[in-house]
Design a protein around this motif. Structure first.
Motif, PDB file in Angstrom:
ATOM      1  N   LEU A  58       0.811  -1.218   0.000  1.00 29.60           N
ATOM      2  CA  LEU A  58       0.000   0.000   0.000  1.00 29.60           C
ATOM      3  C   LEU A  58       0.846   1.270   0.000  1.00 29.60           C
ATOM      4  O   LEU A  58       0.308   2.377  -0.107  1.00 29.60           O
ATOM      5  CB  LEU A  58      -0.931   0.010   1.218  1.00 29.60           C
ATOM      6  N   LYS A  59       2.163   1.117   0.114  1.00 28.20           N
ATOM      7  CA  LYS A  59       3.040   2.282   0.200  1.00 28.20           C
ATOM      8  C   LYS A  59       2.839   3.283  -0.942  1.00 28.20           C
ATOM      9  O   LYS A  59       2.870   4.498  -0.700  1.00 28.20           O
ATOM     10  CB  LYS A  59       4.496   1.839   0.255  1.00 28.20           C
ATOM     11  N   PRO A  60       2.647   2.842  -2.214  1.00 28.12           N
ATOM     12  CA  PRO A  60       2.453   3.836  -3.285  1.00 28.12           C
ATOM     13  C   PRO A  60       1.293   4.794  -3.045  1.00 28.12           C
ATOM     14  O   PRO A  60       1.379   5.971  -3.418  1.00 28.12           O
ATOM     15  CB  PRO A  60       2.197   2.952  -4.525  1.00 28.12           C
ATOM     16  N   LEU A  61       0.211   4.323  -2.412  1.00 26.15           N
ATOM     17  CA  LEU A  61      -0.910   5.217  -2.106  1.00 26.15           C
ATOM     18  C   LEU A  61      -0.483   6.291  -1.112  1.00 26.15           C
ATOM     19  O   LEU A  61      -0.919   7.448  -1.203  1.00 26.15           O
ATOM     20  CB  LEU A  61      -2.089   4.412  -1.557  1.00 26.15           C
ATOM     21  N   GLY A  62       0.360   5.916  -0.164  1.00 28.73           N
ATOM     22  CA  GLY A  62       0.896   6.900   0.770  1.00 28.73           C
ATOM     23  C   GLY A  62       1.885   7.831   0.100  1.00 28.73           C
ATOM     24  O   GLY A  62       1.929   9.028   0.397  1.00 28.73           O
ATOM     25  N   ASP A  63       2.688   7.276  -0.816  1.00 28.02           N
ATOM     26  CA  ASP A  63       3.666   8.103  -1.532  1.00 28.02           C
ATOM     27  C   ASP A  63       2.980   9.182  -2.374  1.00 28.02           C
ATOM     28  O   ASP A  63       3.512  10.285  -2.533  1.00 28.02           O
ATOM     29  CB  ASP A  63       4.531   7.224  -2.436  1.00 28.02           C
ATOM     30  N   ILE A  64       1.819   8.852  -2.926  1.00 27.14           N
ATOM     31  CA  ILE A  64       1.082   9.851  -3.720  1.00 27.14           C
ATOM     32  C   ILE A  64       0.743  11.063  -2.855  1.00 27.14           C
ATOM     33  O   ILE A  64       0.948  12.218  -3.249  1.00 27.14           O
ATOM     34  CB  ILE A  64      -0.210   9.232  -4.303  1.00 27.14           C
ATOM     35  N   PHE A  65       0.226  10.805  -1.646  1.00 28.48           N
ATOM     36  CA  PHE A  65      -0.101  11.904  -0.732  1.00 28.48           C
ATOM     37  C   PHE A  65       1.150  12.701  -0.377  1.00 28.48           C
ATOM     38  O   PHE A  65       1.157  13.941  -0.421  1.00 28.48           O
ATOM     39  CB  PHE A  65      -0.751  11.355   0.538  1.00 28.48           C
ATOM     40  N   LEU A  66       2.227  11.985  -0.039  1.00 32.43           N
ATOM     41  CA  LEU A  66       3.466  12.655   0.351  1.00 32.43           C
ATOM     42  C   LEU A  66       4.013  13.487  -0.802  1.00 32.43           C
ATOM     43  O   LEU A  66       4.440  14.635  -0.609  1.00 32.43           O
ATOM     44  CB  LEU A  66       4.493  11.603   0.789  1.00 32.43           C
ATOM     45  N   ILE A  82      -5.796  18.731  -1.415  1.00 30.21           N
ATOM     46  CA  ILE A  82      -4.929  17.570  -1.193  1.00 30.21           C
ATOM     47  C   ILE A  82      -5.305  16.851   0.103  1.00 30.21           C
ATOM     48  O   ILE A  82      -5.283  15.615   0.180  1.00 30.21           O
ATOM     49  CB  ILE A  82      -3.447  18.011  -1.153  1.00 30.21           C
ATOM     50  N   MET A  83      -5.681  17.623   1.133  1.00 31.29           N
ATOM     51  CA  MET A  83      -6.007  17.027   2.428  1.00 31.29           C
ATOM     52  C   MET A  83      -7.270  16.175   2.370  1.00 31.29           C
ATOM     53  O   MET A  83      -7.494  15.336   3.248  1.00 31.29           O
ATOM     54  CB  MET A  83      -6.171  18.120   3.486  1.00 31.29           C
ATOM     55  N   MET A  84      -8.087  16.345   1.351  1.00 32.18           N
ATOM     56  CA  MET A  84      -9.258  15.479   1.210  1.00 32.18           C
ATOM     57  C   MET A  84      -8.834  14.032   0.949  1.00 32.18           C
ATOM     58  O   MET A  84      -9.580  13.088   1.225  1.00 32.18           O
ATOM     59  CB  MET A  84     -10.144  15.992   0.067  1.00 32.18           C
ATOM     60  N   TYR A  85      -7.628  13.859   0.404  1.00 32.49           N
ATOM     61  CA  TYR A  85      -7.083  12.527   0.148  1.00 32.49           C
ATOM     62  C   TYR A  85      -6.318  11.982   1.355  1.00 32.49           C
ATOM     63  O   TYR A  85      -5.924  10.824   1.373  1.00 32.49           O
ATOM     64  CB  TYR A  85      -6.169  12.599  -1.086  1.00 32.49           C
ATOM     65  N   ALA A  86      -6.114  12.831   2.382  1.00 30.05           N
ATOM     66  CA  ALA A  86      -5.270  12.461   3.521  1.00 30.05           C
ATOM     67  C   ALA A  86      -5.704  11.183   4.241  1.00 30.05           C
ATOM     68  O   ALA A  86      -4.854  10.373   4.608  1.00 30.05           O
ATOM     69  CB  ALA A  86      -5.198  13.626   4.512  1.00 30.05           C
ATOM     70  N   ILE A  94      -6.973   8.466   3.141  1.00 26.94           N
ATOM     71  CA  ILE A  94      -6.502   7.315   2.364  1.00 26.94           C
ATOM     72  C   ILE A  94      -4.972   7.296   2.329  1.00 26.94           C
ATOM     73  O   ILE A  94      -4.342   6.260   2.585  1.00 26.94           O
ATOM     74  CB  ILE A  94      -7.063   7.367   0.929  1.00 26.94           C
ATOM     75  N   GLY A  95      -4.371   8.447   2.019  1.00 25.28           N
ATOM     76  CA  GLY A  95      -2.918   8.519   1.904  1.00 25.28           C
ATOM     77  C   GLY A  95      -2.202   8.205   3.200  1.00 25.28           C
ATOM     78  O   GLY A  95      -1.264   7.395   3.234  1.00 25.28           O
ATOM     79  N   LEU A  96      -2.647   8.822   4.303  1.00 24.91           N
ATOM     80  CA  LEU A  96      -2.007   8.572   5.590  1.00 24.91           C
ATOM     81  C   LEU A  96      -2.312   7.166   6.093  1.00 24.91           C
ATOM     82  O   LEU A  96      -1.466   6.530   6.725  1.00 24.91           O
ATOM     83  CB  LEU A  96      -2.451   9.619   6.612  1.00 24.91           C
ATOM     84  N   GLY A  97      -3.521   6.672   5.823  1.00 22.68           N
ATOM     85  CA  GLY A  97      -3.847   5.304   6.211  1.00 22.68           C
ATOM     86  C   GLY A  97      -2.923   4.310   5.526  1.00 22.68           C
ATOM     87  O   GLY A  97      -2.394   3.381   6.167  1.00 22.68           O
ATOM     88  N   ALA A  98      -2.695   4.509   4.225  1.00 23.96           N
ATOM     89  CA  ALA A  98      -1.789   3.628   3.482  1.00 23.96           C
ATOM     90  C   ALA A  98      -0.363   3.745   3.992  1.00 23.96           C
ATOM     91  O   ALA A  98       0.361   2.748   4.107  1.00 23.96           O
ATOM     92  CB  ALA A  98      -1.851   3.969   1.987  1.00 23.96           C
ATOM     93  N   TYR A  99       0.051   4.972   4.341  1.00 31.17           N
ATOM     94  CA  TYR A  99       1.414   5.168   4.816  1.00 31.17           C
ATOM     95  C   TYR A  99       1.620   4.512   6.180  1.00 31.17           C
ATOM     96  O   TYR A  99       2.670   3.937   6.459  1.00 31.17           O
ATOM     97  CB  TYR A  99       1.734   6.663   4.884  1.00 31.17           C
ATOM     98  N   PHE A 100       0.596   4.593   7.035  1.00 32.96           N
ATOM     99  CA  PHE A 100       0.705   3.937   8.336  1.00 32.96           C
ATOM    100  C   PHE A 100       0.735   2.425   8.177  1.00 32.96           C
ATOM    101  O   PHE A 100       1.415   1.727   8.929  1.00 32.96           O
ATOM    102  CB  PHE A 100      -0.447   4.362   9.249  1.00 32.96           C
ATOM    103  N   ALA A 101       0.001   1.903   7.204  1.00 33.87           N
ATOM    104  CA  ALA A 101       0.050   0.462   6.934  1.00 33.87           C
ATOM    105  C   ALA A 101       1.472   0.054   6.577  1.00 33.87           C
ATOM    106  O   ALA A 101       1.993  -0.967   7.072  1.00 33.87           O
ATOM    107  CB  ALA A 101      -0.915   0.111   5.802  1.00 33.87           C
ATOM    108  N   TYR A 102       2.115   0.850   5.752  1.00 35.71           N
ATOM    109  CA  TYR A 102       3.505   0.576   5.354  1.00 35.71           C
ATOM    110  C   TYR A 102       4.460   0.700   6.549  1.00 35.71           C
ATOM    111  O   TYR A 102       5.317  -0.165   6.772  1.00 35.71           O
ATOM    112  CB  TYR A 102       3.925   1.534   4.248  1.00 35.71           C
TER     113      TYR A 102
END
Length: 421
Positions: free
Chosen positions: A38-46, A189-193, A195-203
């Motif tokens: 799931l890291k790529p979903l977090g990378d998109i947010f970052l 961008i924060m509307m995606y947070a 999903i993005g932060l959830g994916a990053y925490f999973a990673y």
């Protein structure tokens, strides 16, 4: 019913964000393989946040300085801000000095020195200072890797614009408009947070979790993490109470969740900056103060990094059989913690530079570098949490000295008056 709706509207986004992080953490813990994927979903947010952070910093600072009719107010803001940064950094470092002498985290620690990696030579301190403050080409100002030069150039540019008086004010309005545009982009961008932060925490949970074992887990769970939690809730409560009384404590913690979650996930004060600016606006920090203090604080405010630096120094002292006591030893450690904190804050992995600074100034053998590098990797999330959320606290304290002790009360009264008109 209306009250319930009001509470939901106030906390809707933080709750959704927290839910996303919880789901991501659950996935990372129970299905590490999926968490890593799931890291790529977090990378998109970052990447989205990092893509806007340079223009956000430039336009917010330059517009704030250019629009400031009273240059004395700018000087006062910068002076109070630097004093707050240094004082809170010293307090944090002294607290950790006391803590490591009580807990003694390196007691009984044995590391296989022959397995240490080669690290090469660190650059001299004067060269590090020059590199931290300046770039040798304009294109270097377009990179988030050079935040201090960007900040200094933004202040310089804004001051020059202000010096043109009436003609400068027309450009100042354009800069302010561009600042508003990029902040609107941040809001999108924060509307995606979630999903993005959830994916990053999973990673992060999938990747870091297994490493929180053995002696490092004892060091972190027994000292560093609890101290950061106490400082976040206790220290920040005291600071915000001094800044604006009980109402200050309440309004800070009401708006602290989004910056805290973003800083934990991204491990970057700079990535947290856009979220921090929005939180400071909701708290009521004046525009000129928040748009000067927060961008500079993202690179220079270092309470969490001071905690980390003292821990690393004390561990190195223990490993090499040296006593981490005495006024001279502890004073030097506090000074180095503040110096390395300025270098460390801002970008993920920036702690490696600060660690090299510690090794160089103390003259420890380079084979010990992997020891504190590993510690740095584990302390980075809570250190960034303290650094980033502490920027908002610092902005509140600066406002207290610039606009008086009733600044928040006056702000709230103004909102109430506007709402009833």
């Amino acid at each position: 019913m209306a009250k319930r709706n009001s509470i939901w509207e106030s906390y809707k986004f933080p709750l959704i964000l927290l839910l996303g992080i919880a789901v991501g953490s659950f996935i990372g813990w129970f299905n590490p393989q999926l968490g890593l994927q799931l890291k790529p979903l977090g990378d998109i947010f970052l990447n989205l946040v990092f893509s806007v952070v340079v223009p956000v910093v430039f336009f917010s600072i330059s517009s704030a300085v250019a629009s400031m009719g009273n240059m004395k107010r700018l000087g006062k803001i910068l002076g109070v801000m630097l004093a707050v940064f240094v004082v809170t950094g010293v307090i944090a470092a002294v607290i950790m000095c006391f803590a490591v002498n009580v807990v003694k985290p390196a007691e009984g620690v044995v590391f296989p020195m022959d397995a240490a990696a080669e690290t090469g030579q660190a650059s001299s301190l004067p060269n590090q200072i020059v590199a931290a403050l300046t770039v040798n080409d304009f294109t270097g100002l377009l990179s988030r890797q050079n935040m201090l030069p960007i900040i200094l150039m933004s202040i310089f540019f804004g001051a020059v614009v202000a010096s043109f008086k009436d003609r400068g004010q027309r450009l100042a309005k354009s800069l302010a408009f561009l600042s508003d545009i990029f902040m609107k982009m941040v809001s999108c961008i924060m509307m995606y947070a979630p999903i993005g932060l959830g994916a990053y925490f999973a990673y992060l949970v999938a990747d870091i979790g297994p490493q929180l074992l053995g002696i490092y887990a004892k060091m972190m769970l027994g000292l560093y993490y609890p101290l950061c939690i106490v400082y976040f809730f206790g220290g920040f409560a005291i600071y915000t109470w001094l800044a604006a009384g009980k109402q200050g404590v309440k309004v800070f913690f009401k708006n602290a969740l989004s910056p805290a979650a973003t800083s934990l996930a991204t491990q970057s004060s700079i990535a947290t900056l856009p979220v921090n600016l929005e939180a400071a606006r909701k708290i009521g920090v004046p525009k000129d103060i928040r748009e000067i203090v927060l961008p500079i604080g993202a690179t220079m405010h270092m309470d969490g990094s001071c905690f980390a630096a003292i821990l690393k120094i004390s561990v190195l002292y223990g490993i090499f059989g040296r006593e981490f006591t005495g006024l001279g030893t502890l004073s030097l450690a506090v000074l180095i913690a503040i110096m390395s904190g300025v270098v460390m804050s801002g970008i993920p992995g920036g702690g490696l530079i600060g660690e090299m600074l510690i090794m160089t100034l103390y003259g420890f053998p380079m084979e010990a570098f992997p020891i504190i590098a590993t510690i740095g990797f584990l302390v980075d999330p809570p250190a960034t949490l303290i650094n980033a959320t502490g920027d908002g606290v610092a902005a509140m304290i600066v406002t207290r000295f610039i606009d008086g002790k009733d600044w928040l009360k006056n702000k709230l009264n103004t909102k109430e008056t506007t709402a009833t008109e």
